[in-house]
Design a protein around this motif. Sequence first.
Motif, PDB file in Angstrom:
ATOM      1  N   LEU A 284     -25.755   4.183 -24.817  1.00  0.00           N
ATOM      2  CA  LEU A 284     -25.295   3.676 -22.980  1.00  0.00           C
ATOM      3  C   LEU A 284     -25.357   2.262 -22.618  1.00  0.00           C
ATOM      4  N   VAL A 285     -26.326   1.995 -22.293  1.00  0.00           N
ATOM      5  CA  VAL A 285     -26.374   0.213 -21.505  1.00  0.00           C
ATOM      6  C   VAL A 285     -25.891  -0.138 -22.248  1.00  0.00           C
TER       7      VAL A 285
ATOM      8  N   PHE B  64     -23.271  -0.423 -24.409  1.00  0.00           N
ATOM      9  CA  PHE B  64     -21.849  -0.216 -24.064  1.00  0.00           C
ATOM     10  C   PHE B  64     -21.033  -0.767 -23.337  1.00  0.00           C
ATOM     11  N   VAL B  65     -21.984  -0.380 -21.548  1.00  0.00           N
ATOM     12  CA  VAL B  65     -21.891  -1.169 -20.748  1.00  0.00           C
ATOM     13  C   VAL B  65     -22.225  -2.227 -20.726  1.00  0.00           C
ATOM     14  N   VAL B  66     -22.649  -3.322 -20.793  1.00  0.00           N
ATOM     15  CA  VAL B  66     -22.718  -4.889 -21.036  1.00  0.00           C
ATOM     16  C   VAL B  66     -21.585  -4.961 -21.809  1.00  0.00           C
ATOM     17  N   ALA B  67     -21.043  -4.718 -22.776  1.00  0.00           N
ATOM     18  CA  ALA B  67     -20.284  -4.830 -23.967  1.00  0.00           C
ATOM     19  C   ALA B  67     -18.517  -4.877 -23.340  1.00  0.00           C
ATOM     20  N   LEU B  68     -18.772  -3.474 -21.899  1.00  0.00           N
ATOM     21  CA  LEU B  68     -17.812  -3.464 -21.495  1.00  0.00           C
ATOM     22  C   LEU B  68     -17.516  -4.486 -20.195  1.00  0.00           C
TER      23      LEU B  68
ATOM     24  N   PHE C  11     -26.097   4.472 -31.439  1.00  0.00           N
ATOM     25  CA  PHE C  11     -25.489   5.685 -30.851  1.00  0.00           C
ATOM     26  C   PHE C  11     -25.483   6.448 -32.453  1.00  0.00           C
ATOM     27  N   PHE C  12     -25.517   5.997 -33.436  1.00  0.00           N
ATOM     28  CA  PHE C  12     -25.072   6.890 -34.803  1.00  0.00           C
ATOM     29  C   PHE C  12     -26.304   6.780 -35.224  1.00  0.00           C
ATOM     30  N   LEU C  13     -27.613   6.171 -35.099  1.00  0.00           N
ATOM     31  CA  LEU C  13     -29.105   6.842 -35.664  1.00  0.00           C
ATOM     32  C   LEU C  13     -29.852   7.789 -34.600  1.00  0.00           C
ATOM     33  N   PHE C  14     -28.827   7.569 -33.165  1.00  0.00           N
ATOM     34  CA  PHE C  14     -29.380   8.905 -32.139  1.00  0.00           C
ATOM     35  C   PHE C  14     -28.764   9.952 -32.882  1.00  0.00           C
TER      36      PHE C  14
END
Length: 56
Positions: free
Chosen positions: A6-7, A9-13, A35-38
């Motif tokens: 999520l971190v 992802f937010v950086v990417a946004l 995410f997929f590893l999770f």
Amino acid sequence: MLYWALVFFVVALIAGVMGFGGIASASAGVAQILFFLFLILFVVAVVMRLARGGAR
């Protein structure tokens, strides 16, 4: 691990909004991998718990 996905992802946004395409792309890629590893580790943990008879 989900937290870090999520971190990133937010950086990417944020990087995408500011016009840093390369950083946004790299951060989105890392977020996707995490995410997929999770998801894979979560499914393995659920299957292992069910195999041990942990479902009550």
